[in-house]
Design an enzyme around this catalytic site. Structure first.
Site, mmCIF file in Angstrom:
data_model
loop_
_atom_site.group_PDB
_atom_site.id
_atom_site.type_symbol
_atom_site.label_atom_id
_atom_site.label_comp_id
_atom_site.label_asym_id
_atom_site.label_seq_id
_atom_site.Cartn_x
_atom_site.Cartn_y
_atom_site.Cartn_z
ATOM 1 N N LYS A 26 -20.803 -26.584 -8.217
ATOM 2 C CA LYS A 26 -19.826 -25.542 -8.549
ATOM 3 C C LYS A 26 -19.790 -24.474 -7.459
ATOM 4 O O LYS A 26 -18.721 -24.118 -6.953
ATOM 5 C CB LYS A 26 -20.228 -24.893 -9.881
ATOM 6 N N ASN A 27 -20.969 -23.962 -7.106
ATOM 7 C CA ASN A 27 -21.003 -22.823 -6.199
ATOM 8 C C ASN A 27 -20.783 -23.205 -4.742
ATOM 9 O O ASN A 27 -20.749 -22.331 -3.864
ATOM 10 C CB ASN A 27 -22.309 -22.044 -6.380
ATOM 11 N N CYS A 120 -20.151 -14.170 -15.559
ATOM 12 C CA CYS A 120 -21.242 -14.132 -16.523
ATOM 13 C C CYS A 120 -21.745 -12.709 -16.717
ATOM 14 O O CYS A 120 -21.714 -11.888 -15.807
ATOM 15 C CB CYS A 120 -22.385 -14.972 -16.003
ATOM 16 N N ARG A 125 -22.518 -6.188 -11.993
ATOM 17 C CA ARG A 125 -22.239 -7.041 -10.832
ATOM 18 C C ARG A 125 -21.215 -6.323 -9.969
ATOM 19 O O ARG A 125 -20.020 -6.577 -10.044
ATOM 20 C CB ARG A 125 -21.773 -8.422 -11.288
ATOM 21 N N ASP A 310 -30.611 -18.975 -10.987
ATOM 22 C CA ASP A 310 -29.820 -19.796 -11.912
ATOM 23 C C ASP A 310 -30.678 -20.795 -12.694
ATOM 24 O O ASP A 310 -30.186 -21.430 -13.623
ATOM 25 C CB ASP A 310 -28.712 -20.543 -11.148
ATOM 26 N N ARG A 403 -18.348 -24.260 -18.209
ATOM 27 C CA ARG A 403 -17.944 -23.627 -16.948
ATOM 28 C C ARG A 403 -18.709 -24.227 -15.771
ATOM 29 O O ARG A 403 -18.208 -24.239 -14.652
ATOM 30 C CB ARG A 403 -18.217 -22.111 -16.981
#
Ligand code: EPU
Length: 424
Positions: A26-27, A120, A125, A310, A403
């Site tokens: 994903k990232n 999230c 953030r 994570d 997600r």
């Protein structure tokens, strides 16, 4: 739609067995998708995970005028008409990675408007690194209640930026923008994550002149870029792989995690070995057999190559099963231990000493519960907790797990876990 997962726990028995194949990261996919916007033509990506965040990013790209097609993990992004400058508010607010588009849209159209990017709930953030950095590169940034406008009437200037905090998406955003800057940009105190290196590889294939990705200093010279002729393959998801390795240590008999890059997982595999877990590393796969007796350990999350934040929540579930006292120090985010209170309600002995530190005393048997995951990774951690617990748990907010994890229930089921998606 608010799906949940119904999980029949294994009451601590090490029973899961089989092979699981890991998707693209994903990232890594999200920054590549943003980078496509600094080029004219069609960018083709392969091994793109079919997860909600990728669909959200596609929506943002389409809102900017790009055309996307996404099938069988192959994504095509055509940018000829991508001339809009306002990010779709509702989507951008859900997806922190929308901030990656700032650099690309600003470089392309000299202006971008976005709401404060969501994502999230991991404590505060901020986006100060983006605001300050673009100002240093000659851009005008205005803030109006919840909306940011970045403008570069004369293009993005060259220069040197030192990131006060190591940030993955800030590093990536400025790498993308700098490709189209007026002069050389040097970025210092950069993130060194494999996803940053993958982005540099992609940009280099597109013609960019970038050096230093994977080190703290990255230099980008302005270049003509166009989509690479060959489709670019997204690297394997080290967080998905790590989550299955933790599952293997928790309730696995023998689990083989395929299509992963073991070099990207060393912080986890070394920690697992120190706990007594049997870890066998091959070129693109890792096989895991449970410890004879799981030893406690102290972990501290850190930027890559340290222990990834994570994986902190899934790993804490494993620590509840270790024999003795362990500790977790979360150094990246200040709201990332909030999930721990639910583990306590399941019977775990987790004492959150402050927003960054938890002490875990084990081994404790966990009792099934109905709980909602607060974010992608804590949601996955709750699935792991449900798998090791005694009884049937319902884990809500499946959309958050979706997600970041593709077909999670299918993969867990193939390993022998009794799990089903409940749509309400
Ligand atoms: N930070 C600032 N100012 C900024 C930006 C960040 O102070 O302008 C701080 C953050 O508050 C945090 C630290 O910098 O304390 C590091 O955050 P970073 O910016 O690196 O996080 P991110 O880039 O927003 C990415 C991943 C996250 C992952 C973190 C840390 C993507 C799209 N997201 O986020 O992934 O946790 O790096 O490794 O790459 C996830 O996948 O579930 C996820 C949250």
């Amino acid at each position: 739609m608010n799906d949940s997962f119904k999980v029949q726990g294994l009451a601590g028995k090490a029973q899961l067995e089989g092979v699981v194949s890991i998707e693209g990261a994903k990232n890594a996919a999200l920054p590549l998708m943003a980078a496509a916007l600094v080029m004219e033509g069609e960018t083709k990506l392969t091994n793109v995970p079919d997860i909600a965040d990728v669909h959200s990013m596609n929506k943002l790209l389409e809102g900017l005028g790009a055309y996307t097609t996404f099938k069988n993990h192959e994504l095509s992004i055509r940018t000829a008409e991508a001339n809009q400058t306002v990010l779709e508010r509702e989507v951008a607010k859900r997806l922190r990675a929308s901030v990656l588009l700032v650099g690309a849209v600003l470089a392309r159209s000299r202006k971008v408007v976005l709401p404060h990017p969501g994502g999230c709930v991991l404590g505060s953030r901020p986006i100060d690194l983006f605001v300050d950095g673009f100002r240093k590169l000659g851009c005008i940034v205005t803030e109006d209640t919840d909306t940011y406008t970045f403008e570069a009437p004369n293009g993005i200037a060259g220069g040197e930026l030192f990131f006060r905090v190591v940030s993955v998406t800030a590093t990536e955003t400025f790498m993308i923008a700098a490709v189209k800057a007026q002069a050389t940009v040097t970025l210092k105190n950069c993130a060194m994550e494999p996803e940053v290196i993958a982005l540099a590889e992609f940009l280099k294939k597109a013609g960019a002149r970038i050096t230093g990705a994977g080190t703290p200093t990255i230099t980008i010279q302005p270049s003509h870029v166009e989509p690479p002729a060959e489709p670019f393959r997204v690297i394997s998801d080290r967080i998905e792989a790590g989550s299955f390795l933790i599952l293997g240590a928790l309730v696995g008999k023998k689990i083989e995690v395929q299509n992963c890059d073991p070099d990207h997982l060393e912080a986890l595999t070394e920690t697992l070995k120190d706990m007594g877990v049997h870890v066998f590393i091959a070129q693109n796969s890792i096989t895991i057999l449970p410890a004879d007796k799981l030893k406690p350990i102290d972990i501290r999350t850190h930027e890559y190559p340290g222990f990834p934040t994570d994986l902190q929540a899934p790993f804490t579930v494993l620590l509840t099963q270790a024999d003795g006292e362990s500790s977790v120090l979360e150094t990246i985010f200040d709201g990332r231990l909030n999930y721990a209170s639910e583990l306590v309600r399941m019977g775990a002995n987790v004492n959150v000493v402050n927003p960054h530190k938890a002490i875990i005393k084990g081994a404790t048997s966990l009792k099934a519960r109905n709980i909602d995951g607060p974010d992608i990774r804590a949601g996955l951690a709750f699935l792991l907790a449900a798998a090791v617990a005694d009884g049937e748990s319902i884990i809500g907010n499946a959309h958050l797990i979706d997600r970041g994890y593709e077909r999670i229930e299918e993969k867990l089921k193939s390993l022998g876990l009794s799990i089903e998606r409940v749509t309400t």
